[in-house]
Design an enzyme around this catalytic site. Structure first.
Site, mmCIF file in Angstrom:
data_model
loop_
_atom_site.group_PDB
_atom_site.id
_atom_site.type_symbol
_atom_site.label_atom_id
_atom_site.label_comp_id
_atom_site.label_asym_id
_atom_site.label_seq_id
_atom_site.Cartn_x
_atom_site.Cartn_y
_atom_site.Cartn_z
ATOM 1 N N CYS A 14 9.994 45.713 12.055
ATOM 2 C CA CYS A 14 9.656 45.923 13.460
ATOM 3 C C CYS A 14 10.180 44.700 14.222
ATOM 4 C CB CYS A 14 8.144 46.022 13.626
ATOM 5 S SG CYS A 14 7.316 44.517 13.112
ATOM 6 N N HIS A 41 5.393 40.276 4.081
ATOM 7 C CA HIS A 41 4.867 40.696 2.780
ATOM 8 C C HIS A 41 5.984 41.335 1.969
ATOM 9 C CE1 HIS A 41 0.893 39.699 3.954
ATOM 10 N NE2 HIS A 41 0.872 40.549 4.956
ATOM 11 N N HIS A 124 -6.997 40.170 6.138
ATOM 12 C CA HIS A 124 -5.612 40.165 6.623
ATOM 13 C C HIS A 124 -5.414 38.987 7.584
ATOM 14 C CE1 HIS A 124 -1.907 41.403 8.605
ATOM 15 N NE2 HIS A 124 -1.714 42.220 7.567
ATOM 16 N N GLU A 126 -3.654 38.575 10.196
ATOM 17 C CA GLU A 126 -3.696 38.895 11.633
ATOM 18 C C GLU A 126 -5.148 38.974 12.105
ATOM 19 O OE1 GLU A 126 -1.473 42.401 13.112
ATOM 20 O OE2 GLU A 126 -3.199 42.725 14.405
ATOM 21 N N SER A 227 -0.010 45.821 4.124
ATOM 22 C CA SER A 227 -0.990 46.869 4.399
ATOM 23 C C SER A 227 -0.338 48.043 5.102
ATOM 24 C CB SER A 227 -2.148 46.325 5.235
ATOM 25 O OG SER A 227 -1.710 46.003 6.519
ATOM 26 N N SER A 279 7.833 45.093 7.008
ATOM 27 C CA SER A 279 8.363 43.833 6.478
ATOM 28 C C SER A 279 9.416 44.059 5.396
ATOM 29 C CB SER A 279 7.199 43.001 5.938
ATOM 30 O OG SER A 279 6.399 43.796 5.098
#
Ligand code: SF4
Length: 686
Positions: A14, A41, A124, A126, A227, A279
């Site tokens: 992204c 990741h 996580h 984030e 994830s 990723s």
């Protein structure tokens, strides 16, 4: 049998991850450094970075050698920024702009006292980063299932009653989020919901679902720790047999072949889909596709698989006009996402035609802009773009319209060139010849112009905003010529027309004194000059207007008369409330004796000031009891004398004074006194 392999268009990086990777590549070129936690990741991408000198560290204590630390797209809590500052560690903040937005939301809302509910994985990075931006006085909960929410409803009173904001980890699963929202809405009344699932994530999930529903087999590529990749695998599994792999080598070949063989028994057409997490590098997706094409190859198929996979990726070519999403901005460029696998760069000088502006003055993260592709480096996955050229093309159209319709445009004078100036207008360069700039050329007669003097005058326009008319557009050559003078003339003509349509006797204006003559001053009333005669400037007697005004002064005036044919306006500036004649009539009357000061001598008498602004005439016959032939032998300018007001002509504003009458009265009084004295003496003698 035919086997079709489709790669999801949204598979792979992204823009947030792409930006972080680009920053890491740059750091590698500049001597290497660190990423706080694994940048993405994906173990293969991490190994590649390590080879180039960019290492993942778990704590800032490991960054002791002064090298730069990259904050990854997941973002970090405020405490990490504080620590970076405290330890004076240089850093690059590659937090995704969408995550930054969430940080701002929780900072603002929790500062107002709202508790925070986050849907996501509590472990996580984030989610941890978001928690690290919440105010310490509020409660923060993370939920990862409907049971988690039910438990909060049962056990946490403040969850239901207090102000609450609810948001999601950006890579959250959309279907789960919708369920969560329903139940939280049911229990919490003082609630604000922020839909923070990233569009890149939802698009990827929606496409994965769509693709999986049409396929017999899905390959989901990405790191085991990712994830969002795991969520893609979960979605795919609902529709067909799904393999989750980190790389082509890790694919279970025997198992896949067995599945394919079963499928072949049921149908002659087999559809295989490939998608990948945010990723997953482009190279790994290509490898998986190549691998799948190899193991599914048979004699009946003659497919150029790499060409096929390339078809599924959006291509760009030099000269393409594309929509770009601004991901990050620094002092030298803007980094953009153009919806392809490339990293997009717009160098500062391709962002705008206005000199002196920094990239941040032109765009900000989150902006969507139009650009044109100027260069492509497919090997490194880099595309260079220009916003300036798109703006200039659009600007040229606007300028052509302005030329055709004779409308006025606005621009900034950016440089002085031979014979004129350049004005940047609508992203284009407009040449304004010196004769159209409106600066005074100062040429005397036929004398040639001094180029240095002219350049100095033109320099006074630099950096100024100017209005101009476009007088020529040659679209082929991109040459545009403008005129500041024509725009100024049109403006001035319009002002004049308005002035003459609205003028009336007595109308008041405030104007600037533009010039001065011995007989009066000229006042700019807004495009039209009017004249105030000296006698109309003040009630007092003056010899020259400079005694009461200066050029540049603002003056309140009123219209005494005007002639639209001859374009003449006669003005007055005296305030009627200060009229000394009114004051005189209120205070003085015929017969009053006043002290006056001689202000001028004439052959027929002398003028003397009674009060400022009102003079009376002492006629030559009224100066003395003697016969006067030369006024100056009796009176001098500045002399103060007593006189009697003998006549007031209100119509002509004239006052007559007499010294002689006072002298006669005084002589009469003396005679009377002498007579009385004589009578008294005689009576005594008797
Ligand atoms: Fe940013 Fe969305 Fe990528 Fe997360 S998934 S890094 S929010 S672009």
């Amino acid at each position: 049998m035919s086997i079709n392999i489709t790669v999801a268009k949204t598979a792979g990086f992204c823009f947030g991850v792409k930006n972080a990777m680009t920053q890491a590549e740059k750091l590698a070129e500049n001597g290497g450094g660190y990423t706080l936690g694994q940048l993405i990741h994906n173990p293969f991408a991490i190994k590649e970075l390590e080879k180039k000198g960019v290492f993942a560290i778990d704590t800032l204590d490991e960054a002791k050698d002064g090298k730069t630390v990259i904050i990854r797209s997941h973002g970090v809590g405020q405490a990490v920024y504080d620590e970076l500052k405290r330890q004076n560690i240089p850093y690059i903040d590659a937090t995704c702009p969408k995550v930054v937005k969430i940080h701002k939301i929780v900072e603002e809302e929790s500062a107002k006292g709202a508790n925070v509910l986050i849907a996501g994985d509590p472990n996580h990075p984030e989610v941890k980063g978001i928690m690290g931006h919440c105010h310490k006085n509020v409660k923060v909960w993370v939920v990862n299932s409907l049971d988690d929410i039910e438990s909060l409803v049962k056990n946490e009173k403040s969850f239901v009653h207090n102000a609450l904001i609810f948001l999601s980890q950006t890579t959250g699963k959309l279907s789960k989020w919708i369920e969560y929202k329903k139940i939280v809405k049911k229990h919490c009344t003082n609630l604000k919901i922020f839909d923070t699932i990233c569009k890149a994530t939802t698009c990827r999930q929606t496409e994965a679902e769509d693709l999986a529903s049409k396929c017999d087999l899905m390959i989901v590529v990405g790191g085991r720790e990712s994830s969002n990749t795991a969520k893609l695998a979960d979605i795919s599994k609902k529709y067909c047999k799904t393999f989750f792999t980190e790389s082509a080598e890790a694919l279970p070949v025997a198992e896949i072949k067995a599945v394919l063989s079963d499928l072949a028994k049921k149908s002659s057409d087999i559809n295989i889909g490939i998608t990948a997490g945010a990723s997953t590098p482009y190279g790994i997706i290509k490898e998986v596709h190549r691998f799948m094409s190899e193991i599914t190859k048979n004699d009946e198929m003659d497919i150029d698989f790499m060409a096929e996979v390339d078809k599924t990726f959006k291509r760009v070519y030099i000269g393409n006009r594309v929509k770009a999403y601004v991901v990050a901005v620094n002092n030298t460029e803007a980094i953009v996402d153009i919806g392809t696998k490339h990293s997009g760069y717009i160098p500062a000088d391709e962002l705008t035609a206005t000199p002196g502006l920094l990239p941040k003055d032109v765009v900000k993260p989150g902006d969507e802009i139009e650009c044109v592709v100027t260069n492509i480096n497919d090997q490194d996955g880099i595309v260079y773009l220009s916003k300036k050229r798109v703006d200039a093309a659009a600007g040229l159209e606007k300028l052509a319209d302005a030329c055709n319709n004779n409308t006025t445009v606005t621009g900034i004078v950016t440089s002085v060139v031979k014979g004129g100036v350049i004005v940047t207008c609508e992203g284009s360069r407009v040449f304004v010849p010196a004769s159209h700039t409106g600066v005074s050329r100062g040429r005397r007669g036929d004398q040639p112009e001094n180029p240095e003097e002219l350049a100095k005058k033109l320099e006074t326009l630099l950096k100024k905003e100017v209005k101009l008319k476009i007088i020529e557009v040659s679209e082929g050559r991109g040459k545009v010529v403008g005129s500041i003078k024509n725009a100024a003339k049109e403006e001035s003509d319009a002002l004049k027309e308005k002035f003459w349509s609205e003028i009336e006797v007595g109308k008041k204006y405030v104007g600037e004194v533009k010039s001065m003559e011995s007989y009066g001053v000229f006042v700019d009333l807004g495009g039209v000059d009017g004249m105030v005669h000296s006698s109309e400037l003040t009630w007092n007697r003056i010899k020259h207007p400079k005694e009461v005004v200066s050029v540049g002064d603002k003056l309140e005036v009123y219209v005494k008369s005007y002639d639209p044919e001859k374009k003449r306006v006669s003005l007055g500036a005296k305030n009627p409330d200060d009229n000394p004649w009114t004051k005189f009539l209120a205070e003085f009357a015929v017969g009053d004796v006043v002290k006056v000061q001689v202000v001028s001598i004439t052959p027929f008498g002398a003028f003397a000031q009674i009060i400022p602004g009102v003079d009376g005439l002492i006629h030559i016959s009224q100066i003395s009891l003697d016969r006067v032939t030369n006024v100056a032998q009796y009176l001098t300018v500045g002399q103060v004398v007593e006189a009697k007001i003998t006549e007031v002509d209100e119509e002509k504003s004239r006052v007559s004074l007499s010294i002689k009458e006072l002298l006669e009265e005084s002589a009469g009084d003396e005679e009377e006194a002498a007579e009385e004295e004589t009578e008294g003496t005689e009576e005594a003698a008797e």
